[in-house]
Design a protein around this motif. Sequence first.
Motif, PDB file in Angstrom:
ATOM      1  N   UNK A 251      50.051  17.615  -3.958  1.00  8.44           N
ATOM      2  CA  UNK A 251      49.077  18.637  -3.594  1.00  8.44           C
ATOM      3  C   UNK A 251      49.543  19.497  -2.444  1.00  8.44           C
ATOM      4  N   UNK A 252      48.601  19.892  -1.589  1.00  3.73           N
ATOM      5  CA  UNK A 252      48.915  20.774  -0.471  1.00  3.73           C
ATOM      6  C   UNK A 252      49.649  20.060   0.658  1.00  3.73           C
ATOM      7  N   UNK A 253      49.637  18.732   0.637  1.00  2.00           N
ATOM      8  CA  UNK A 253      50.286  17.984   1.714  1.00  2.00           C
ATOM      9  C   UNK A 253      51.796  18.021   1.582  1.00  2.00           C
ATOM     10  N   UNK A 254      52.294  18.070   0.345  1.00  3.13           N
ATOM     11  CA  UNK A 254      53.738  18.065   0.104  1.00  3.13           C
ATOM     12  C   UNK A 254      54.172  16.842  -0.667  1.00  3.13           C
ATOM     13  N   UNK A 255      55.445  16.788  -1.003  1.00  7.05           N
ATOM     14  CA  UNK A 255      55.984  15.681  -1.788  1.00  7.05           C
ATOM     15  C   UNK A 255      55.826  14.336  -1.083  1.00  7.05           C
ATOM     16  N   UNK A 256      55.624  14.360   0.223  1.00  5.38           N
ATOM     17  CA  UNK A 256      55.400  13.124   0.982  1.00  5.38           C
ATOM     18  C   UNK A 256      54.170  12.370   0.486  1.00  5.38           C
ATOM     19  N   UNK A 257      53.225  13.084  -0.110  1.00  5.27           N
ATOM     20  CA  UNK A 257      51.968  12.468  -0.546  1.00  5.27           C
ATOM     21  C   UNK A 257      51.939  12.227  -2.047  1.00  5.27           C
ATOM     22  N   UNK A 258      53.093  12.199  -2.687  1.00  6.95           N
ATOM     23  CA  UNK A 258      53.162  11.995  -4.133  1.00  6.95           C
ATOM     24  C   UNK A 258      53.733  10.627  -4.456  1.00  6.95           C
ATOM     25  N   UNK A 259      53.408  10.111  -5.623  1.00 11.15           N
ATOM     26  CA  UNK A 259      53.980   8.842  -6.071  1.00 11.15           C
ATOM     27  C   UNK A 259      55.505   8.936  -6.207  1.00 11.15           C
TER      28      UNK A 259
END
Length: 281
Positions: A251-259
């Motif tokens: 989302x808007x947070x970036x790839x850091x917040x993705x599985x």
Amino acid sequence: MFRTRFSTLFRNSGGELRNGWWIALFFLLLAAGVFPLIMLSSSLGFELAPWMQALLVLLVSLLCQRLRGKPQAQLLGALNRQWLRQLAAGVLLGAGLMALPALLLTLTGQLSWQWHGLGQTALLAALLLFVGVAVTEELTFRGFMFQRLIDGIGSWPAQLVMSAYFVLNHASALKQGDSWHYLAMLNIFIASLMFGLAYLRTRSLALPIGLHFMANFTQGTLFGFGVSGSAEQGMLSPVIAAGCPDWLSGGSFGLEASVPGLITVILFTVLLWRWRGSAAT
């Protein structure tokens, strides 16, 4: 008897000031520099740039190291060709840390790209921003304070304490949304362990600085994702497929917040853990 007990509160059996007091002194000196700088920037109307923060943390760290009577090489690592090679290795690892989840999302059809481009001025500004952020955060979280914790309580307890503190430092960004909140928190915690291992395996800040810098620069400036919730304009603009959930894309947070981002940071952390490096933990 009382004098002996009072003395041991401040000094260890070797007569040296205890690590906890050194950490307190580090915070005290940092505050003594930060507050006047904030007041000055407010009165004169200039922004407290990341490079200013990096310079302040560096000066305070070097001062504390000097007061301990220890060489700066114990703080930063020996500034030689090996240091530069470790920095370059960190840059390559940082690029891979963000390129792998982006590639996975692209190959599965969850992500497509549009060329946006950046001018030289914007590119230089982004470069200075992320260098400043990486140097500031690595000096703060893997520098003097982390190293005193290692001496005081051991490597892995120090890792857990600093990783919790690293998450706390990102608390304002983590409050921005609900769908990726806990995923981002876990990712940031493990990323801190990864940066800590990069230091422990080399006893130098070169590898963690390079890794931290290039991960942010690749994610934000090259790929155009948000960086820890902060929107960035990149050379590319990611187009997330309709219906792709935030836990998959970040989302808007970036790839850091993705599985995919979480899987990659776990993979890189395990690789650093298994790598014996150039220094024993």
